[in-house]
Design a protein around this motif. Sequence first.
Motif, PDB file in Angstrom:
ATOM      1  N   GLU A  82       7.495   2.653   8.696  1.00 21.17           N
ATOM      2  CA  GLU A  82       7.021   3.389   9.877  1.00 21.17           C
ATOM      3  C   GLU A  82       5.690   2.818  10.376  1.00 21.17           C
ATOM      4  N   ALA A  83       4.776   2.549   9.444  1.00 22.45           N
ATOM      5  CA  ALA A  83       3.468   2.002   9.839  1.00 22.45           C
ATOM      6  C   ALA A  83       3.605   0.581  10.393  1.00 22.45           C
ATOM      7  N   ARG A  84       4.565  -0.177   9.861  1.00 23.08           N
ATOM      8  CA  ARG A  84       4.754  -1.542  10.374  1.00 23.08           C
ATOM      9  C   ARG A  84       5.299  -1.501  11.810  1.00 23.08           C
ATOM     10  N   PHE A  85       6.190  -0.557  12.083  1.00 20.35           N
ATOM     11  CA  PHE A  85       6.649  -0.388  13.471  1.00 20.35           C
ATOM     12  C   PHE A  85       5.471  -0.049  14.384  1.00 20.35           C
ATOM     13  N   ALA A  86       4.532   0.767  13.860  1.00 19.44           N
ATOM     14  CA  ALA A  86       3.358   1.126  14.672  1.00 19.44           C
ATOM     15  C   ALA A  86       2.490  -0.111  14.955  1.00 19.44           C
ATOM     16  N   ARG A  87       2.396  -1.030  14.003  1.00 18.41           N
ATOM     17  CA  ARG A  87       1.609  -2.257  14.246  1.00 18.41           C
ATOM     18  C   ARG A  87       2.278  -3.116  15.316  1.00 18.41           C
ATOM     19  N   VAL A  88       3.622  -3.178  15.288  1.00 17.01           N
ATOM     20  CA  VAL A  88       4.326  -3.958  16.321  1.00 17.01           C
ATOM     21  C   VAL A  88       4.045  -3.328  17.695  1.00 17.01           C
ATOM     22  N   ARG A 125      12.626  -6.506  13.274  1.00 19.96           N
ATOM     23  CA  ARG A 125      13.721  -6.833  12.329  1.00 19.96           C
ATOM     24  C   ARG A 125      13.148  -7.076  10.938  1.00 19.96           C
ATOM     25  N   MET A 126      11.972  -7.715  10.894  1.00 16.94           N
ATOM     26  CA  MET A 126      11.319  -8.002   9.604  1.00 16.94           C
ATOM     27  C   MET A 126      10.891  -6.707   8.916  1.00 16.94           C
ATOM     28  N   ALA A 127      10.486  -5.719   9.721  1.00 17.34           N
ATOM     29  CA  ALA A 127       9.942  -4.465   9.175  1.00 17.34           C
ATOM     30  C   ALA A 127      11.035  -3.543   8.672  1.00 17.34           C
ATOM     31  N   ALA A 128      12.237  -3.669   9.256  1.00 17.36           N
ATOM     32  CA  ALA A 128      13.303  -2.678   8.967  1.00 17.36           C
ATOM     33  C   ALA A 128      13.893  -2.886   7.570  1.00 17.36           C
ATOM     34  N   TRP A 174       0.811  -1.227   0.000  1.00 14.56           N
ATOM     35  CA  TRP A 174       0.000   0.000   0.000  1.00 14.56           C
ATOM     36  C   TRP A 174       0.839   1.268   0.000  1.00 14.56           C
ATOM     37  N   ARG A 175       2.038   1.217   0.623  1.00 18.45           N
ATOM     38  CA  ARG A 175       2.802   2.458   0.840  1.00 18.45           C
ATOM     39  C   ARG A 175       4.202   2.339   0.245  1.00 18.45           C
ATOM     40  N   GLN A 176       4.836   3.503   0.059  1.00 22.16           N
ATOM     41  CA  GLN A 176       6.255   3.557  -0.303  1.00 22.16           C
ATOM     42  C   GLN A 176       7.063   2.989   0.868  1.00 22.16           C
ATOM     43  N   ALA A 177       8.315   2.555   0.562  1.00 30.54           N
ATOM     44  CA  ALA A 177       9.121   1.816   1.548  1.00 30.54           C
ATOM     45  C   ALA A 177       9.215   2.504   2.921  1.00 30.54           C
ATOM     46  N   ARG A 178       9.528   3.798   2.934  1.00 31.90           N
ATOM     47  CA  ARG A 178       9.756   4.488   4.210  1.00 31.90           C
ATOM     48  C   ARG A 178       8.466   4.544   5.046  1.00 31.90           C
TER      49      ARG A 178
END
Length: 397
Positions: free
Chosen positions: A283-289, A394-397, A275-279
């Motif tokens: 950031e949103a994946r960190f928010a889900r964690v 680690r997966m999100a970074a 859905w989003r550009q890499a950056r």
Amino acid sequence: MTGYHEFSLNDAIDFARRHYGGFDGTTALAVEEIGDGNLNRVFRVTATDGRGVIVKQALPYIRCIGEGWPLTRHRAAREAQVLLRHGRLSPEGTLALLHHDDAQSALLLEDLSGWRVWRQALLVGDNTRGVAAALGRHLAKVLYGTSDFALPSADKRVEVARLANPELCATTDTVFFNDPYQDHERNRVPTGLEADAAELWSDRALKHKVAGLRLRFQCDAQALLHGDLHTGSVFVREGECRVFDAEFGFYGPMGFDVGLVVANLLLNFCGLPGWRQARAAEEARFARVEDIRALWKGFSEAFVAQAGGTQSPLLSEPGFVADFVQRVWQDTLGFAGTELIRRTIGVAHVADLDDIPDDNGREACQRRALWLGRRLIMEATTLSPLGLCSWLRRMAA
Ligand code: SR1
Ligand code: MG
Ligand code: MG
Ligand code: MG
């Protein structure tokens, strides 16, 4: 209105006018059908001053499939029972039920204008900070309050029988634990994932673990669950949540409810790169964690705090509650894995993955969700909450 019939738009208006005290006989009312869920018809009835209510009617079949898959319309009564029970224990976390009509299998529910469905909020990138912690605390209240920690033995057994919900539980059993683990005609395996699905169907070690989870779903009547607690069953607003759509409620293992929330946050996590550009995706994946960490912290701390006051013999033995909560975490991971798998290759999918516009991007995200579901099931007994969160980061970074 006497015998059961499917509501027309005008029937929904009549129903709201008769059972909602907030409309007088002369107020002009507008109606729209808003339901996009899998099972029922849902209408919003609104007065000219903007005040509204929701009318929800159960059909004698599954709406998204049609009359070829019959399903008892008396699920509306089950939903009413669960909303009332949970609403008493956690009014701030449960959508208010205003009226239940058994003959029409219809519910009148509060309309939360200005609130959003959590799944939609996550998809458009709204800030939903605070919601996961609030939902964790809500779960601690309703799961603790309907469990053996809080109820006298005989009362608990009466409740388990009263809220058996056999038909809806059989549906969950089918769509969670049966179809996705074989080449079944009801499955909807995404284009490109055929080989991944075939490989999963031949994984004996995975199926062994899923058989254990299925037995826990069937046998372990720990607490009155919502039973289908995905992010589409939660309204959110500024750190608050209201849970709705409780027709699958039953007495089952607490980790089933907590696990479905975790899984749906992970479905969003898996879909974000589509859905989003890499950056922005990172950031949103960190928010889900962070959501998963806050959900578990909210649930486990509030549960332990309540259980500290239990008078129940043996359950109050030092260390027992901590062991129990640890077991709920293991169930959470296992059931989260089954939700990830069934939402990817089973009959009922989610927008977080399926609506990704680009074919290649979507396929990669769906493959990631299937893989993550399998890993969670296989590692449910070894991954701690902290371990899961660092692994996901680690997966999100
Ligand atoms: C065939 S029923 C599929 C799903 O729809 C509901 O929303 C529940 O999630 C159920 O599992
Ligand atoms: Mg629905
Ligand atoms: Mg529903
Ligand atoms: Mg639902």
